[in-house]
Enzyme design. Sequence first.
Site, PDB file in Angstrom:
ATOM      1  CE1 TYR A 141      -3.307   2.371   0.588  1.00  3.59           C
ATOM      2  CE2 TYR A 141      -2.353   3.264   2.496  1.00  3.59           C
ATOM      3  CZ  TYR A 141      -3.333   3.752   1.677  1.00  3.59           C
ATOM      4  OH  TYR A 141      -4.280   4.802   1.681  1.00  3.59           O
ATOM      5  CB  ALA A 142       3.420   2.677   1.910  1.00  2.00           C
ATOM      6  CB  ALA A 143       5.568   0.434  -2.144  1.00  5.32           C
ATOM      7  CB  SER A 144       0.047   1.416  -4.424  1.00  6.28           C
ATOM      8  OG  SER A 144      -0.554   2.140  -3.112  1.00  6.28           O
TER       9      SER A 144
HETATM   10  N1  LIG Z   1      -9.206   6.850   4.858  1.00  5.52           N
HETATM   11  C1  LIG Z   1      -7.782   6.713   5.199  1.00  5.52           C
HETATM   12  O1  LIG Z   1      -7.238   7.299   6.455  1.00  5.52           O
HETATM   13  C2  LIG Z   1      -6.837   6.898   4.019  1.00  5.52           C
HETATM   14  C3  LIG Z   1      -5.629   7.728   4.269  1.00  5.52           C
HETATM   15  C4  LIG Z   1      -4.545   8.369   3.159  1.00  5.52           C
HETATM   16  C5  LIG Z   1      -5.209   7.958   2.123  1.00  5.52           C
HETATM   17  N2  LIG Z   1      -6.860   7.349   1.391  1.00  5.52           N
HETATM   18  C6  LIG Z   1      -6.961   7.117   0.505  1.00  5.52           C
HETATM   19  O2  LIG Z   1      -8.478   7.852   0.052  1.00  5.52           O
HETATM   20  C7  LIG Z   1      -8.926   6.873  -1.149  1.00  5.52           C
HETATM   21  C8  LIG Z   1     -10.431   7.296  -0.377  1.00  5.52           C
HETATM   22  O3  LIG Z   1     -10.507   5.680   0.581  1.00  5.52           O
HETATM   23  P1  LIG Z   1     -11.033   5.843   1.975  1.00  5.52           P
HETATM   24  O4  LIG Z   1     -10.583   6.207   2.903  1.00  5.52           O
HETATM   25  O5  LIG Z   1     -12.456   6.808   1.441  1.00  5.52           O
HETATM   26  O6  LIG Z   1     -11.559   4.794   2.272  1.00  5.52           O
HETATM   27  P2  LIG Z   1     -13.261   3.991   1.858  1.00  5.52           P
HETATM   28  O7  LIG Z   1     -14.318   4.008   2.423  1.00  5.52           O
HETATM   29  O8  LIG Z   1     -12.705   2.448   1.843  1.00  5.52           O
HETATM   30  O9  LIG Z   1     -13.724   3.832   0.430  1.00  5.52           O
HETATM   31  C9  LIG Z   1     -12.836   3.334  -0.640  1.00  5.52           C
HETATM   32  C10 LIG Z   1     -13.723   3.624  -1.980  1.00  5.52           C
HETATM   33  O10 LIG Z   1     -13.235   2.907  -3.598  1.00  5.52           O
HETATM   34  C11 LIG Z   1     -14.257   1.929  -3.877  1.00  5.52           C
HETATM   35  N3  LIG Z   1     -13.521   0.840  -4.557  1.00  5.52           N
HETATM   36  C12 LIG Z   1     -12.837  -1.163  -3.811  1.00  5.52           C
HETATM   37  N4  LIG Z   1     -12.385  -1.385  -4.635  1.00  5.52           N
HETATM   38  C13 LIG Z   1     -12.800  -0.549  -6.072  1.00  5.52           C
HETATM   39  C14 LIG Z   1     -12.418  -1.829  -7.040  1.00  5.52           C
HETATM   40  N5  LIG Z   1     -12.030  -2.265  -7.375  1.00  5.52           N
HETATM   41  N6  LIG Z   1     -13.499  -0.736  -8.488  1.00  5.52           N
HETATM   42  C15 LIG Z   1     -13.872   0.013  -8.309  1.00  5.52           C
HETATM   43  N7  LIG Z   1     -14.068   1.169  -6.758  1.00  5.52           N
HETATM   44  C16 LIG Z   1     -13.620   0.198  -6.149  1.00  5.52           C
HETATM   45  C17 LIG Z   1     -15.122   1.577  -2.879  1.00  5.52           C
HETATM   46  O11 LIG Z   1     -15.781   1.555  -3.962  1.00  5.52           O
HETATM   47  P3  LIG Z   1     -16.629   0.200  -4.212  1.00  5.52           P
HETATM   48  O12 LIG Z   1     -16.532  -0.705  -2.639  1.00  5.52           O
HETATM   49  O13 LIG Z   1     -18.545  -0.124  -4.061  1.00  5.52           O
HETATM   50  O14 LIG Z   1     -15.597  -0.454  -5.027  1.00  5.52           O
HETATM   51  C18 LIG Z   1     -14.726   2.228  -2.143  1.00  5.52           C
HETATM   52  O15 LIG Z   1     -16.148   3.575  -3.158  1.00  5.52           O
HETATM   53  C19 LIG Z   1      -8.126   5.989  -1.023  1.00  5.52           C
HETATM   54  O16 LIG Z   1      -7.232   5.980  -2.522  1.00  5.52           O
HETATM   55  C20 LIG Z   1      -7.580   5.337   0.376  1.00  5.52           C
HETATM   56  O17 LIG Z   1      -5.907   5.312  -0.205  1.00  5.52           O
HETATM   57  C21 LIG Z   1      -7.203   7.195   3.294  1.00  5.52           C
END
Ligand SMILES: NC(=O)c1ccc[n+]([C@@H]2O[C@H](COP(=O)([O-])OP(=O)(O)OC[C@H]3O[C@@H](n4cnc5c(N)ncnc54)[C@H](OP(=O)(O)O)[C@@H]3O)[C@@H](O)[C@H]2O)c1
Length: 274
Positions: A165-168
């Site tokens: 994840y961190a690498a991505s």
């Molecule tokens: N929350 C944190 O602490 C945090 C911190 C840093 C960065 N981020 C980044 O912020 C972004 C949003 O994450 P979030 O925190 O809002 O998490 P989240 O609530 O789990 O939302 C993730 C979203 O990605 C979608 N998704 C997952 N797999 C998918 C797939 N195979 N195809 C299409 N859509 C997909 C999910 O929708 P479905 O399941 O309906 O497909 C959901 O809408 C991500 O890139 C995450 O890495 C989050």
Amino acid sequence: MARQHFDPMGTTAVITGASSGLGVEFAHEFARRGADLVLVARRQERLEALAVDLAERYGTASTVIPLDLTAPDAVDELVRDIESRGIRVGSLVNNAGFASYGRFGDIDRRRLDEEVQLNVSALTQLSRAFWGPLTAHSRTSPGNGALVNIASVVAFQPVPFMGVYAASKAYVLSLTEALWYEAKGTGLKVTALCPGPTATEFTEVAGNGDLFFRNPQTAEQVIETAFRALDARSTPPSIVSGVGNAAGASLVGLVPKRSLLTALGRATTPKPRA
Ligand SMILES: NC(=O)c1ccc[n+]([C@@H]2O[C@H](COP(=O)([O-])OP(=O)(O)OC[C@H]3O[C@@H](n4cnc5c(N)ncnc54)[C@H](OP(=O)(O)O)[C@@H]3O)[C@@H](O)[C@H]2O)c1
């Protein structure tokens, strides 16, 4: 109030991962500013409910495209679908992403593959597929279009037990900062948003409980940071959400790698199951 230099009114924004967390809040803010939306994720019912909510609150139109972005040809399918509907894309938010937490040797290989596919490949391919339309749109209406890629504070250092994840996210940060430069002169705003721990469904999906999440930000706070960057006359190549997270990210390069990894590894080591 400072002048807002990002005005997507009357344009269309594509938001991936719009069924939950940050994606939902991005959709609200784009709609509040008068943009129509293309909402993409796997959970169709959630996207449809969001589309209704946005229409009622802001009077904007949303196109719902349920799609698994890790599926082969998913990106081509999405691009074709958007083109066939005659939608001209003004902004793209590559927000869909997930993490796997655990000992490297214990994590399912297919899951890791999907993680790279979604966080890295789909984001790259979507950025490339829409680069032409986004820059063309912004040349005619500078400041109305944006490419926002969601990285993370973990982009600034390796993280044991969340290594892939961190690498991505390091990849996302690096690519997006390079694209920021390439967009110069086009009017397109490009930035990598780096949230710290944020209260969404993220930890549930990653399977890491409350590990990093003692003082999470809200999704609304993170989106406020994103739009502050977009509203700046000169949008920065990347922005970290939260003062403490920003301070941590700027200090990390000063700590010797061995000490950093030891401290991080201690904090992230999976706890033995009771
Ligand atoms: N929350 C944190 O602490 C945090 C911190 C840093 C960065 N981020 C980044 O912020 C972004 C949003 O994450 P979030 O925190 O809002 O998490 P989240 O609530 O789990 O939302 C993730 C979203 O990605 C979608 N998704 C997952 N797999 C998918 C797939 N195979 N195809 C299409 N859509 C997909 C999910 O929708 P479905 O399941 O309906 O497909 C959901 O809408 C991500 O890139 C995450 O890495 C989050």
